[in-house]
Write a protein that holds these residues in place. Structure first.
Motif, PDB file in Angstrom:
ATOM      1  N   GLY A 192      11.870   4.932  13.604  1.00  0.00           N
ATOM      2  CA  GLY A 192      13.122   4.185  13.655  1.00  0.00           C
ATOM      3  C   GLY A 192      13.851   4.245  12.325  1.00  0.00           C
ATOM      4  N   ASP A 193      14.442   3.097  11.926  1.00  0.00           N
ATOM      5  CA  ASP A 193      15.214   3.095  10.683  1.00  0.00           C
ATOM      6  C   ASP A 193      14.387   2.664   9.486  1.00  0.00           C
ATOM      7  OD1 ASP A 193      14.910   0.444  11.319  1.00  0.00           O
ATOM      8  OD2 ASP A 193      17.015  -0.093  11.082  1.00  0.00           O
ATOM      9  N   ARG A 194      13.087   2.487   9.661  1.00  0.00           N
ATOM     10  CA  ARG A 194      12.229   2.154   8.531  1.00  0.00           C
ATOM     11  C   ARG A 194      11.774   3.446   7.864  1.00  0.00           C
ATOM     12  NH1 ARG A 194       9.080  -2.943  11.196  1.00  0.00           N
ATOM     13  NH2 ARG A 194      10.453  -4.543  10.360  1.00  0.00           N
ATOM     14  N   ARG A 195      12.731   4.129   7.258  1.00  0.00           N
ATOM     15  CA  ARG A 195      12.416   5.401   6.626  1.00  0.00           C
ATOM     16  C   ARG A 195      13.309   5.605   5.410  1.00  0.00           C
ATOM     17  NH1 ARG A 195      14.374  10.199  10.604  1.00  0.00           N
ATOM     18  NH2 ARG A 195      13.988  11.422   8.733  1.00  0.00           N
ATOM     19  N   VAL A 196      12.790   6.379   4.467  1.00  0.00           N
ATOM     20  CA  VAL A 196      13.534   6.795   3.283  1.00  0.00           C
ATOM     21  C   VAL A 196      13.363   8.301   3.182  1.00  0.00           C
ATOM     22  CG1 VAL A 196      13.704   6.664   0.781  1.00  0.00           C
ATOM     23  CG2 VAL A 196      13.168   4.598   2.092  1.00  0.00           C
ATOM     24  N   ASP A 197      14.466   9.030   3.189  1.00  0.00           N
ATOM     25  CA  ASP A 197      14.408  10.488   3.185  1.00  0.00           C
ATOM     26  C   ASP A 197      14.311  11.027   1.762  1.00  0.00           C
ATOM     27  OD1 ASP A 197      14.608  10.569   5.945  1.00  0.00           O
ATOM     28  OD2 ASP A 197      16.796  10.689   5.904  1.00  0.00           O
TER      29      ASP A 197
ATOM     30  N   ALA B   1       8.413   4.757   6.130  1.00  0.00           N
ATOM     31  CA  ALA B   1       8.052   6.164   6.042  1.00  0.00           C
ATOM     32  C   ALA B   1       8.931   6.885   5.027  1.00  0.00           C
ATOM     33  CB  ALA B   1       8.175   6.829   7.403  1.00  0.00           C
ATOM     34  N   VAL B   2       8.298   7.656   4.147  1.00  0.00           N
ATOM     35  CA  VAL B   2       9.012   8.558   3.249  1.00  0.00           C
ATOM     36  C   VAL B   2       8.952   9.933   3.906  1.00  0.00           C
ATOM     37  CG1 VAL B   2       9.067   9.610   0.966  1.00  0.00           C
ATOM     38  CG2 VAL B   2       8.410   7.206   1.210  1.00  0.00           C
ATOM     39  N   THR B   3      10.098  10.468   4.282  1.00  0.00           N
ATOM     40  CA  THR B   3      10.091  11.596   5.199  1.00  0.00           C
ATOM     41  C   THR B   3      10.909  12.783   4.725  1.00  0.00           C
ATOM     42  OG1 THR B   3      12.052  10.920   6.435  1.00  0.00           O
ATOM     43  CG2 THR B   3       9.964   9.948   7.100  1.00  0.00           C
TER      44      THR B   3
ATOM     45  N   LEU C 118       0.852  -1.187   0.000  1.00  0.00           N
ATOM     46  CA  LEU C 118       0.000   0.000   0.000  1.00  0.00           C
ATOM     47  C   LEU C 118       0.883   1.230   0.000  1.00  0.00           C
ATOM     48  CD1 LEU C 118      -2.740   1.497   0.369  1.00  0.00           C
ATOM     49  CD2 LEU C 118      -2.386   1.248   2.852  1.00  0.00           C
ATOM     50  N   VAL C 119       0.720   2.083  -1.007  1.00  0.00           N
ATOM     51  CA  VAL C 119       1.481   3.335  -1.113  1.00  0.00           C
ATOM     52  C   VAL C 119       0.544   4.490  -0.757  1.00  0.00           C
ATOM     53  CG1 VAL C 119       2.674   4.909  -2.682  1.00  0.00           C
ATOM     54  CG2 VAL C 119       3.082   2.438  -2.850  1.00  0.00           C
ATOM     55  N   VAL C 120       0.829   5.149   0.343  1.00  0.00           N
ATOM     56  CA  VAL C 120       0.054   6.324   0.763  1.00  0.00           C
ATOM     57  C   VAL C 120       0.871   7.552   0.374  1.00  0.00           C
ATOM     58  CG1 VAL C 120      -1.080   7.505   2.673  1.00  0.00           C
ATOM     59  CG2 VAL C 120      -0.907   4.995   2.677  1.00  0.00           C
ATOM     60  N   GLU C 121       0.486   8.168  -0.734  1.00  0.00           N
ATOM     61  CA  GLU C 121       1.291   9.241  -1.330  1.00  0.00           C
ATOM     62  C   GLU C 121       0.373  10.255  -2.000  1.00  0.00           C
ATOM     63  OE1 GLU C 121       3.555  11.859  -2.558  1.00  0.00           O
ATOM     64  OE2 GLU C 121       4.731  10.202  -1.697  1.00  0.00           O
ATOM     65  N   HIS C 122       0.521  11.535  -1.611  1.00  0.00           N
ATOM     66  CA  HIS C 122      -0.377  12.575  -2.110  1.00  0.00           C
ATOM     67  C   HIS C 122      -0.046  13.032  -3.523  1.00  0.00           C
ATOM     68  CE1 HIS C 122       3.058  15.115  -1.231  1.00  0.00           C
ATOM     69  NE2 HIS C 122       2.445  16.130  -1.821  1.00  0.00           N
TER      70      HIS C 122
ATOM     71  N   VAL D 104       3.573  -1.231   3.903  1.00  0.00           N
ATOM     72  CA  VAL D 104       3.006   0.084   3.601  1.00  0.00           C
ATOM     73  C   VAL D 104       4.145   1.065   3.377  1.00  0.00           C
ATOM     74  CG1 VAL D 104       1.560   1.998   4.400  1.00  0.00           C
ATOM     75  CG2 VAL D 104       0.976  -0.360   5.042  1.00  0.00           C
ATOM     76  N   VAL D 105       4.027   1.882   2.334  1.00  0.00           N
ATOM     77  CA  VAL D 105       4.927   3.013   2.119  1.00  0.00           C
ATOM     78  C   VAL D 105       4.107   4.269   2.413  1.00  0.00           C
ATOM     79  CG1 VAL D 105       6.304   4.306   0.458  1.00  0.00           C
ATOM     80  CG2 VAL D 105       6.304   1.801   0.389  1.00  0.00           C
ATOM     81  N   LEU D 106       4.496   5.002   3.448  1.00  0.00           N
ATOM     82  CA  LEU D 106       3.702   6.125   3.950  1.00  0.00           C
ATOM     83  C   LEU D 106       4.461   7.433   3.813  1.00  0.00           C
ATOM     84  CD1 LEU D 106       1.281   7.334   5.543  1.00  0.00           C
ATOM     85  CD2 LEU D 106       2.496   6.676   7.637  1.00  0.00           C
ATOM     86  N   ASP D 107       3.910   8.365   3.058  1.00  0.00           N
ATOM     87  CA  ASP D 107       4.519   9.686   2.887  1.00  0.00           C
ATOM     88  C   ASP D 107       4.234  10.542   4.112  1.00  0.00           C
ATOM     89  OD1 ASP D 107       5.598  12.043   1.969  1.00  0.00           O
ATOM     90  OD2 ASP D 107       3.883  12.537   0.700  1.00  0.00           O
ATOM     91  N   LEU D 108       5.295  10.901   4.845  1.00  0.00           N
ATOM     92  CA  LEU D 108       5.163  11.783   6.013  1.00  0.00           C
ATOM     93  C   LEU D 108       5.811  13.136   5.769  1.00  0.00           C
ATOM     94  CD1 LEU D 108       5.908   9.398   9.039  1.00  0.00           C
ATOM     95  CD2 LEU D 108       3.686  10.224   8.244  1.00  0.00           C
ATOM     96  N   SER D 109       6.104  13.446   4.507  1.00  0.00           N
ATOM     97  CA  SER D 109       6.828  14.681   4.204  1.00  0.00           C
ATOM     98  C   SER D 109       5.914  15.890   4.049  1.00  0.00           C
ATOM     99  CB  SER D 109       7.652  14.506   2.923  1.00  0.00           C
ATOM    100  OG  SER D 109       6.795  14.322   1.802  1.00  0.00           O
ATOM    101  N   VAL D 110       4.598  15.660   4.035  1.00  0.00           N
ATOM    102  CA  VAL D 110       3.657  16.764   3.844  1.00  0.00           C
ATOM    103  C   VAL D 110       3.472  17.500   5.167  1.00  0.00           C
ATOM    104  CG1 VAL D 110       1.346  17.391   3.067  1.00  0.00           C
ATOM    105  CG2 VAL D 110       2.473  15.379   2.113  1.00  0.00           C
ATOM    106  N   SER D 111       3.448  18.825   5.100  1.00  0.00           N
ATOM    107  CA  SER D 111       3.224  19.596   6.318  1.00  0.00           C
ATOM    108  C   SER D 111       1.778  19.460   6.770  1.00  0.00           C
ATOM    109  CB  SER D 111       3.551  21.074   6.079  1.00  0.00           C
ATOM    110  OG  SER D 111       2.724  21.603   5.058  1.00  0.00           O
ATOM    111  N   ALA D 112       1.556  19.665   8.052  1.00  0.00           N
ATOM    112  CA  ALA D 112       0.214  19.682   8.654  1.00  0.00           C
ATOM    113  C   ALA D 112      -0.468  18.318   8.658  1.00  0.00           C
ATOM    114  CB  ALA D 112      -0.687  20.705   7.950  1.00  0.00           C
TER     115      ALA D 112
END
Length: 221
Positions: A96-101, A82-84, A10-14, A54-62
């Motif tokens: 943690g380390d489950r993130r891609v910047d 998390a995509v951060t 599941l890709v959660v990406e705006h 799940v790939v979750l985009d957390l880079s969006v503000s608010a």
């Protein structure tokens, strides 16, 4: 339904262009891909589709401060990558380390998904918690005092779970805000007092939450 490859991601990406790029690279590695464009619907999508990851985009503000936690709970036992961009320290600790910047290479993202799946699911939810006559089951989200089941709101449950998971430790109102509402939630410290009062009323004489004057609250185990 999953294909013959690595299962459903599941890709959660705006951003539609970024989501399509992720879909293409994940599909090349044998993953089926479902895209959810609205981050707020991420928890519902994770609960509905039961993905392998799940790939979750957390880079969006608010975004809601507790979004990662809610998606992870809904997707359990699937790992969440998390995509951060820059993260609040408490959110970064949860990820943690489950993130891609950002900016990231799609190959790096695919590698992070494959690595998370190889390493296995995150730890299971904690077992039942007890404090005096109060019993809390985090997995089932149920609370019982004696032989009486207590109906709690989501926030009341999260607040009580945090305190019961840390018995004997005194927390300030600000710390409890971060724990139960999430960092940067915008609620005032008075909100904690209101919810503690509501919890005490629901738990009755068996209530284990004690006020520490001038500091905050502690749970007597």
């Amino acid at each position: 339904m999953s294909g013959e490859g690595g299962g459903l991601v599941l890709v959660v990406e705006h951003d539609p262009a970024v989501a399509e790029l992720q879909r293409r690279y994940l599909a090349r590695e044998g993953f089926d891909v479902e895209i959810e464009a609205d981050p707020a619907k991420g928890p519902a999508a994770a609960g509905r589709s039961r993905p392998a990851a799940v790939v979750l985009d957390l880079s969006v503000s608010a975004l809601p401060a507790d979004l990662y936690r809610r998606v992870a709970e809904a997707a359990r036992p699937a790992p969440v990558i998390a995509v951060t961009g820059p993260l609040d320290p408490l959110v970064a600790h949860a990820v943690g380390d489950r993130r891609v910047d950002r900016p990231f290479s799609p190959r790096v993202l695919v590698g992070a998904v494959a690595d998370a799946l190889r390493r296995g699911a995150p730890a299971e939810a904690p077992g039942p918690l007890r404090a005096g006559a109060v019993a809390l089951d985090p997995a089932e989200r149920t609370a019982v005092i004696g032989d009486r089941r207590v109906t709690l709101t989501v926030t009341e449950f999260d607040l009580l779970e945090f305190l019961m998971g840390n018995p004997g430790r005194v927390f300030t109102r600000e710390q409890l805000l971060d724990a139960a509402w999430g960092p940067g939630a915008g609620a005032g410290s008075r909100t904690v007092d209101v919810h503690v009062a509501q919890l005490r009323a629901k738990l009755g004489q068996g209530n284990p939450i004690r006020t520490v004057r001038g500091v905050g609250y502690v749970l007597d185990g």
